[in-house]
Design a protein around this motif. Structure first.
Motif, mmCIF file in Angstrom:
data_model
loop_
_atom_site.group_PDB
_atom_site.id
_atom_site.type_symbol
_atom_site.label_atom_id
_atom_site.label_comp_id
_atom_site.label_asym_id
_atom_site.label_seq_id
_atom_site.Cartn_x
_atom_site.Cartn_y
_atom_site.Cartn_z
ATOM 1 N N ASP A 5 0.811 -1.222 0.000
ATOM 2 C CA ASP A 5 0.000 0.000 0.000
ATOM 3 C C ASP A 5 0.843 1.271 0.000
ATOM 4 O O ASP A 5 0.540 2.230 -0.711
ATOM 5 C CB ASP A 5 -0.926 0.010 1.224
ATOM 6 N N MET A 6 1.908 1.304 0.814
ATOM 7 C CA MET A 6 2.654 2.543 1.033
ATOM 8 C C MET A 6 3.835 2.722 0.085
ATOM 9 O O MET A 6 4.242 3.849 -0.177
ATOM 10 C CB MET A 6 3.148 2.590 2.484
ATOM 11 N N VAL A 7 4.376 1.630 -0.448
ATOM 12 C CA VAL A 7 5.564 1.727 -1.290
ATOM 13 C C VAL A 7 5.252 1.405 -2.755
ATOM 14 O O VAL A 7 5.515 2.200 -3.651
ATOM 15 C CB VAL A 7 6.688 0.797 -0.773
ATOM 16 N N ILE A 8 4.679 0.226 -2.983
ATOM 17 C CA ILE A 8 4.406 -0.195 -4.363
ATOM 18 C C ILE A 8 3.216 0.555 -4.944
ATOM 19 O O ILE A 8 3.250 1.000 -6.092
ATOM 20 C CB ILE A 8 4.169 -1.718 -4.418
ATOM 21 N N GLY A 145 -1.574 1.438 6.562
ATOM 22 C CA GLY A 145 -0.979 1.492 5.234
ATOM 23 C C GLY A 145 -1.946 1.954 4.167
ATOM 24 O O GLY A 145 -1.537 2.512 3.142
ATOM 25 N N ILE A 146 -3.223 1.710 4.383
ATOM 26 C CA ILE A 146 -4.228 2.094 3.398
ATOM 27 C C ILE A 146 -4.592 3.566 3.527
ATOM 28 O O ILE A 146 -4.700 4.287 2.534
ATOM 29 C CB ILE A 146 -5.504 1.236 3.566
ATOM 30 N N MET A 147 -4.779 4.040 4.775
ATOM 31 C CA MET A 147 -5.390 5.348 4.991
ATOM 32 C C MET A 147 -4.478 6.375 5.639
ATOM 33 O O MET A 147 -4.940 7.407 6.105
ATOM 34 C CB MET A 147 -6.645 5.176 5.856
ATOM 35 N N TYR A 148 -3.153 6.117 5.659
ATOM 36 C CA TYR A 148 -2.246 7.003 6.394
ATOM 37 C C TYR A 148 -2.232 8.432 5.839
ATOM 38 O O TYR A 148 -1.928 9.383 6.556
ATOM 39 C CB TYR A 148 -0.830 6.427 6.401
#
Length: 205
Positions: A5-8, A145-148
């Protein structure tokens, strides 16, 4: 999944395939060796047991949507649709299809992993309070990771706390009814409520 979620940051459907592999495929492969998933408890239910979860599911939907309608203007939701479009590839055109998938399939995938494995299986091998705490906190942290980058910090922290409470509720439903289906039903209606809010946000842009 946090790295995904956060990198790719792939589009939603590629992310969903990766999630199915991580949340279902890997646990099932490990289960061939360790046999730790109690399938009878996870997928067993009696129809008369669904009356209370159905009422609870409707209540959760009404509470979430009503809360947004009353206090939604107090918070800035402008980043939500922007993040969905730029980071995930969810747009007005495909939102309905994504919403149906999230409400039904995605909710079941998360319940299988966070309740079927991280709660029911863990509860069989550990103390009950450890299983309750671990599953609910892991469920909340997964959504970081989804909504940060969707909300301001104060609302984000409130949302994380709400997700822990939701995880505890889902765990209790599993514990009380000895089945995954009641928590899936409530989880699906909670997702449906959030998707309803998402539809309202897309409609206003």
């Amino acid at each position: 999944m946090a790295i995904v979620d956060m990198v790719i940051s792939p589009n939603y459907w590629i992310k969903s395939i990766l999630k199915l592999s991580i949340f279902i495929g890997i646990p099932l492969l490990l289960n061939l060796r360790f046999n730790y998933i109690p399938f009878k408890k996870v997928f067993f239910f009696q129809r008369h047991q669904l009356r209370i979860p159905m009422l609870l599911a409707v209540g959760v939907y009404v509470v979430i949507v009503t809360t947004y309608l009353f206090i939604g203007e107090l918070f800035d939701f402008s980043n939500v649709t922007r993040a969905l479009e730029t980071d995930v590839g969810v747009t007005k055109a495909n939102f309905i299809f994504v919403a149906i998938y999230i409400s039904l399939i995605n909710a079941l995938v998360e319940e299988f992993f966070f309740r079927g494995i991280a709660f029911i299986s863990l509860k069989n091998e550990s103390q009950r309070h450890i299983a309750y705490s671990f599953s609910s906190i892991a469920f909340s942290l997964y959504h970081v990771g989804i909504m940060y980058n969707w909300f301001e910090v104060s609302f984000f922290l409130l949302l994380m706390f709400a997700l822990i409470c939701a995880g505890l509720l889902f765990n209790w439903l599993n514990d009380h009814f000895n089945s995954l289906y009641p928590s899936w039903l409530v989880h699906a209606c909670a997702n449906l409520a959030i998707n309803t809010i998402g539809l309202l946000l897309f409609s206003s842009t």
